[in-house]
Scaffold this active site. Sequence first.
Site, PDB file in Angstrom:
ATOM      1  N   HIS A  82       1.773   2.113  -3.498  1.00  0.00           N
ATOM      2  CA  HIS A  82       0.703   2.893  -4.143  1.00  0.00           C
ATOM      3  C   HIS A  82       0.792   4.363  -3.723  1.00  0.00           C
ATOM      4  CE1 HIS A  82      -1.593  -0.092  -6.254  1.00  0.00           C
ATOM      5  NE2 HIS A  82      -1.891  -0.794  -5.178  1.00  0.00           N
TER       6      HIS A  82
ATOM      7  N   GLU B  53       0.822  -1.206   0.000  1.00  0.00           N
ATOM      8  CA  GLU B  53       0.000   0.000   0.000  1.00  0.00           C
ATOM      9  C   GLU B  53       0.857   1.257   0.000  1.00  0.00           C
ATOM     10  OE1 GLU B  53      -2.971  -0.255  -0.788  1.00  0.00           O
ATOM     11  OE2 GLU B  53      -3.129  -2.414  -0.439  1.00  0.00           O
TER      12      GLU B  53
END
Length: 693
Positions: free
Chosen positions: A476, A473
Amino acid sequence: MTALCVTNDLQDVLLLPDFSSIAPAQLAAKLDKQLAHNQHEIDNLLNTKSLSYEQLVPTLEQLGDELDRLWGPLSHLHGVSNKDDVRAAFDECLPKLTAYATQMGQNKALYLAFVELLDSQEFGHLSQPQQQFVKLQIKDFQLSGVGLSPQKKIEYGQLKQQMAELSTRFSNNLMDATQAWSKHVTDSDDVLGLPDSALKQAKENAKSKNLEGYLLKLDFSCYHAVMTFAAHTQLRQEIYQAFNTRASDQGPHGGKFDNTQVMEELVGLRHKMACLVGFDHYSDYSVATKMADSGRAVEDFLLDLAKACKPQAQIDMAQLQEFATDQGGPSPLAAWDIAYYSEKLRQKRYDLSQEQLKPYFALPQVQSGLFDVVKRIYGIQVTQVQGVSTWHEDVSFYQVAYLGKAIGYFYFDLFARDQKRGGAWMDECRNRQIKASGQLQLPVAYLVCNFAPQVGDTPVLLTHGEVTTLFHEFGHGLHHMMTNIDVAGVAGINGVAWDAVELPSQFLENWCWQEESLRLFAKHYQTNATLPEEMLQKMLAAKNFQSGMFVMRQLEFALFDLRLHMNYNQDAPQSVQAVLDQVREEVSVIKAPAWNRFQHGFAHIFAGGYASGYYSYLWAEVLAADVFSRFEEEGIFNPSTGAALWKEITGQGGSRDAMDLFVQFMGRKPNVHALMRHKGLANKVTQGANNES
């Protein structure tokens, strides 16, 4: 960790949401006013003939940013704090926003303004990001039905409204079903085998409900612990059934939160919409904005991988069955036995359990190590910032800087709780763009996970899988925050082909497996001792344990998603269950029980934007493994390699085609060799699977 303190002036400059003052019930009226304002401004704009780029795009960016600042916080709260007032406001606002987006996408005058700009002499003088944005906007208009007749435009708008409503209903049903189930256990013998961390959390769950003993729930950390370690088969079966029948016609709440009709209707509506704008099926509509050429090309890619990996998956499964039989386990193994006996086999084969590793992956240490890793790769610094309004006391806020200058910010919301949907994700809070005032707006990200919260004085201890989730994550988030592009529509993840958007996230996972990086953060939470060399080598040796089974599981999801949308026949539609059953028959090596309803909780494709795009995880994993191979050759912390990646991929957003960016960095097109080597399957690659993706 040293923390910065945000002044009110800085908070205003960042235009951060004030979550403490959000009144969901008032947002619908505010949204009506904002949408009317936007429409008025766009109408005025289009009264000017032959709009220049500077007349057209900055105005649209400013209006879009104003709308994001109003709608974005509510949309975010719908995922992380889904209280009754938030859900009611979201449900009231979503149709308005959907109608507005459809209307803008079908605004022919606006479309023609972009077409005229594309054909003008000015276009050749625009920057690459500006040119790419114009091209992508024109494609988006076409995919939104700008060329349809008035009647068909109305039909398209109705389809979009229905689809948005169904996706929200799917998500709400799944969250409600997940939180509706719990199991109260008073006898410690019934939870035999569960690790201390899981037992402490279950005790805390019970205590919060004024109960004695243990309370098991369906958050993933609890589910994973039971499936992997619970000694009693009956308990594993019970929680497996509860988890894998959520929001369906089966299981303990069968029919109460049922997503069956939601899925069937959603797939049919997607097909109608795709056909309306000139596609044979939704898969080709979906792929039109991705790297892949067509739905059939994606299927070929997946089947080539399946052909390469299935033999090893069958070997993995046969070895697991043999081991379980020797241990006195059932034959054949049931679905709820797989994780339990796999963990036992892992321990026997590598003399290492997942629980032995957890003391070396305390969240504070892992988080600090993550920040150290990205500092070494890119030269960026991450610093916590105090004084920012958040939606929960556990949420923290950070600044990302380069050479002492801020380049972005992010919220960290890492723990599971009631009224928060499961899973892990990154979302945009603010995009990088030049404001009307000429000021640069820096990007801000939401980074969300669902780890078990801290109990007592012991810090949160992560499994290695959760460590990779955190890195994923954050990858990202870096894609969003490290963008060098000032055109909002192609900055960060915007404009990036969806089957390439997972590249930066999967790429960063590699540092969870490198000895040099693990030495930075794999340290015992009590002694600060580095993960012992013997344990480290065992962990690395176990990296590809059952990798064939894992890849085939991903292929099952991807093929199901693809064929559900690609082979839809509106005259004789197959049920969603029938499509999944056929895919399982073809590729699965683990037999699911007839009542398994995995698809009813498959939020990625029914509520998360991955419809006919779940293959993107495998597609991007090919890209990520290939990109990392350059770091393997030049040094995993080689600053010049990191700088080249930032310049040529991470910082470029959607300003150029994803394949062009990849070739710019690697000097060639991608192939699957690096991925198969990382999975320990290199010698299983067939000629077909070794073709360029």
